[in-house]
Write a protein that holds these residues in place. Structure first.
Motif, PDB file in Angstrom:
ATOM      1  N   TYR A  78      -2.186   4.045   4.328  1.00 25.40           N
ATOM      2  CA  TYR A  78      -1.385   2.948   5.003  1.00 25.40           C
ATOM      3  C   TYR A  78      -0.045   3.356   3.723  1.00 25.40           C
ATOM      4  O   TYR A  78       0.775   3.866   3.338  1.00 25.40           O
ATOM      5  CB  TYR A  78      -2.118   1.891   4.248  1.00 25.40           C
ATOM      6  CG  TYR A  78      -2.222   1.279   1.758  1.00 25.40           C
ATOM      7  CD1 TYR A  78      -0.833   1.044   1.679  1.00 25.40           C
ATOM      8  CD2 TYR A  78      -3.553   2.485   1.633  1.00 25.40           C
ATOM      9  CE1 TYR A  78      -0.729   1.489   0.008  1.00 25.40           C
ATOM     10  CE2 TYR A  78      -3.538   2.821   0.523  1.00 25.40           C
ATOM     11  CZ  TYR A  78      -2.027   2.167  -0.560  1.00 25.40           C
ATOM     12  OH  TYR A  78      -1.992   2.600  -1.366  1.00 25.40           O
ATOM     13  N   LEU A  79       0.235   2.036   4.020  1.00 26.77           N
ATOM     14  CA  LEU A  79       2.099   1.928   3.998  1.00 26.77           C
ATOM     15  C   LEU A  79       2.271   0.590   2.721  1.00 26.77           C
ATOM     16  O   LEU A  79       1.535  -0.236   2.929  1.00 26.77           O
ATOM     17  CB  LEU A  79       3.031   1.540   5.361  1.00 26.77           C
ATOM     18  CG  LEU A  79       3.094   2.235   6.168  1.00 26.77           C
ATOM     19  CD1 LEU A  79       4.532   1.520   7.655  1.00 26.77           C
ATOM     20  CD2 LEU A  79       3.603   3.576   5.775  1.00 26.77           C
ATOM     21  N   ASP A  80       3.061   0.873   1.620  1.00 27.87           N
ATOM     22  CA  ASP A  80       2.779  -0.133   1.168  1.00 27.87           C
ATOM     23  C   ASP A  80       4.372  -0.835   1.527  1.00 27.87           C
ATOM     24  O   ASP A  80       4.696  -1.077   2.101  1.00 27.87           O
ATOM     25  CB  ASP A  80       3.621   0.952  -0.360  1.00 27.87           C
ATOM     26  CG  ASP A  80       4.870   1.404  -1.099  1.00 27.87           C
ATOM     27  OD1 ASP A  80       5.604   1.769   0.052  1.00 27.87           O
ATOM     28  OD2 ASP A  80       4.498   2.320  -1.588  1.00 27.87           O
ATOM     29  N   GLU A  81       4.696  -2.211   0.216  1.00 26.10           N
ATOM     30  CA  GLU A  81       6.164  -2.868   0.490  1.00 26.10           C
ATOM     31  C   GLU A  81       7.185  -1.689   0.964  1.00 26.10           C
ATOM     32  O   GLU A  81       7.749  -2.603   1.328  1.00 26.10           O
ATOM     33  CB  GLU A  81       6.142  -3.949  -0.524  1.00 26.10           C
ATOM     34  CG  GLU A  81       6.353  -3.077  -1.958  1.00 26.10           C
ATOM     35  CD  GLU A  81       5.556  -2.973  -3.048  1.00 26.10           C
ATOM     36  OE1 GLU A  81       5.247  -2.504  -3.678  1.00 26.10           O
ATOM     37  OE2 GLU A  81       4.189  -2.750  -2.200  1.00 26.10           O
ATOM     38  N   ASN A  82       7.778  -1.102   0.267  1.00 25.21           N
ATOM     39  CA  ASN A  82       9.041  -0.056   0.595  1.00 25.21           C
ATOM     40  C   ASN A  82       8.327   0.974   1.988  1.00 25.21           C
ATOM     41  O   ASN A  82       9.656   1.569   1.843  1.00 25.21           O
ATOM     42  CB  ASN A  82       9.023   0.741  -0.148  1.00 25.21           C
ATOM     43  CG  ASN A  82       9.076  -0.423  -1.704  1.00 25.21           C
ATOM     44  OD1 ASN A  82       9.756  -1.570  -1.828  1.00 25.21           O
ATOM     45  ND2 ASN A  82       8.701   0.077  -3.087  1.00 25.21           N
ATOM     46  N   GLY A  83       7.683   0.899   2.520  1.00 23.65           N
ATOM     47  CA  GLY A  83       7.447   1.910   3.629  1.00 23.65           C
ATOM     48  C   GLY A  83       6.917   2.695   3.310  1.00 23.65           C
ATOM     49  O   GLY A  83       6.731   3.667   4.317  1.00 23.65           O
ATOM     50  N   GLN A  84       6.320   3.422   2.593  1.00 26.50           N
ATOM     51  CA  GLN A  84       6.038   4.839   1.970  1.00 26.50           C
ATOM     52  C   GLN A  84       4.578   4.910   1.995  1.00 26.50           C
ATOM     53  O   GLN A  84       3.676   3.840   2.042  1.00 26.50           O
ATOM     54  CB  GLN A  84       6.010   4.538   0.197  1.00 26.50           C
ATOM     55  CG  GLN A  84       7.799   4.735  -0.511  1.00 26.50           C
ATOM     56  CD  GLN A  84       8.450   5.918   0.646  1.00 26.50           C
ATOM     57  OE1 GLN A  84       8.223   6.547   0.324  1.00 26.50           O
ATOM     58  NE2 GLN A  84       9.922   5.506   0.600  1.00 26.50           N
ATOM     59  N   PRO A  85       4.320   6.162   2.172  1.00 26.76           N
ATOM     60  CA  PRO A  85       2.779   5.766   2.751  1.00 26.76           C
ATOM     61  C   PRO A  85       1.510   6.526   1.672  1.00 26.76           C
ATOM     62  O   PRO A  85       2.144   7.439   0.960  1.00 26.76           O
ATOM     63  CB  PRO A  85       2.398   6.998   3.959  1.00 26.76           C
ATOM     64  CG  PRO A  85       4.010   8.011   3.909  1.00 26.76           C
ATOM     65  CD  PRO A  85       5.071   7.187   3.309  1.00 26.76           C
ATOM     66  N   HIS A  86       0.599   5.821   1.410  1.00 26.52           N
ATOM     67  CA  HIS A  86      -0.089   6.765   0.661  1.00 26.52           C
ATOM     68  C   HIS A  86      -1.818   6.829   1.865  1.00 26.52           C
ATOM     69  O   HIS A  86      -2.221   6.343   2.067  1.00 26.52           O
ATOM     70  CB  HIS A  86      -0.037   5.170  -0.087  1.00 26.52           C
ATOM     71  CG  HIS A  86       0.848   5.059  -0.797  1.00 26.52           C
ATOM     72  ND1 HIS A  86       0.698   5.857  -2.589  1.00 26.52           N
ATOM     73  CD2 HIS A  86       1.614   3.815  -1.270  1.00 26.52           C
ATOM     74  CE1 HIS A  86       2.038   5.289  -3.113  1.00 26.52           C
ATOM     75  NE2 HIS A  86       2.872   4.164  -1.969  1.00 26.52           N
ATOM     76  N   HIS A  87      -2.449   7.941   0.058  1.00 27.57           N
ATOM     77  CA  HIS A  87      -3.870   8.214   1.315  1.00 27.57           C
ATOM     78  C   HIS A  87      -4.882   7.420  -0.126  1.00 27.57           C
ATOM     79  O   HIS A  87      -4.369   8.402  -1.431  1.00 27.57           O
ATOM     80  CB  HIS A  87      -3.749   9.534   1.405  1.00 27.57           C
ATOM     81  CG  HIS A  87      -4.898  10.252   1.931  1.00 27.57           C
ATOM     82  ND1 HIS A  87      -5.304  10.150   3.235  1.00 27.57           N
ATOM     83  CD2 HIS A  87      -5.800  10.988   0.781  1.00 27.57           C
ATOM     84  CE1 HIS A  87      -6.939  10.710   3.136  1.00 27.57           C
ATOM     85  NE2 HIS A  87      -7.233  11.261   2.020  1.00 27.57           N
TER      86      HIS A  87
END
Length: 150
Positions: A78-87
């Motif tokens: 998913y993308l966080d509020e800063n547009g950074q991807p997380h797994h």
């Protein structure tokens, strides 16, 4: 002598013209700023003064992944509020909530279930309103939900 004076006057007109143009430009800027009222660019100190930093309500974005056939493992990106991807490797049902004060963001979630699941559903809920809802019923189901502008 007259020749030197003539040469000096032919060279001096460019700097004189430059000074006149700059002076006229400065006068025009001062007049426009005075007419428009550009005296103060700060937000002001009186109550209710609308500045550039007026607060607004934060947005609550919730990602949800579920399955009706299994409570097994799921792999989520998913993308966080800063547009950074997380797994994240999690268990079904899975959900995650982001609270942001950014004026706009993109909400994106991708998930793939393990062997035990035969269906998968994803949802993106923004401030209690479902903005994207998808489901699939495949072997090793893969799903995504996308909201371009939250």
């Amino acid at each position: 002598m007259l020749g030197k004076l003539a040469r000096a006057s032919t060279r001096a007109w460019i700097p004189l013209l430059l000074v006149v143009v700059v002076a006229l430009g400065a006068y025009a800027v001062l007049r426009v700023r005075g007419d428009i009222g550009g005296h103060e660019l700060s937000g002001g100190t009186e109550a209710g003064a609308g500045g550039f930093t007026d607060p607004f309500n934060p947005k609550h974005i919730t990602y949800e992944i579920s399955s009706s056939s299994s409570n097994g493992p799921v792999s989520v990106d998913y993308l966080d509020e800063n547009g950074q991807p997380h797994h994240v490797d999690g268990q079904l049902p899975w959900s995650f909530t982001i609270v942001t004060t950014l004026p706009s963001m993109s909400a994106n979630i991708v998930a793939q279930a393990g062997t035990g699941a035969s269906d998968l559903r994803c949802r993106v809920v923004v401030d209690g309103q479902v903005r994207d809802d998808r489901s699939t019923d495949e072997y090793h189901p893969f799903i995504y939900c996308l909201v371009k502008s939250v």
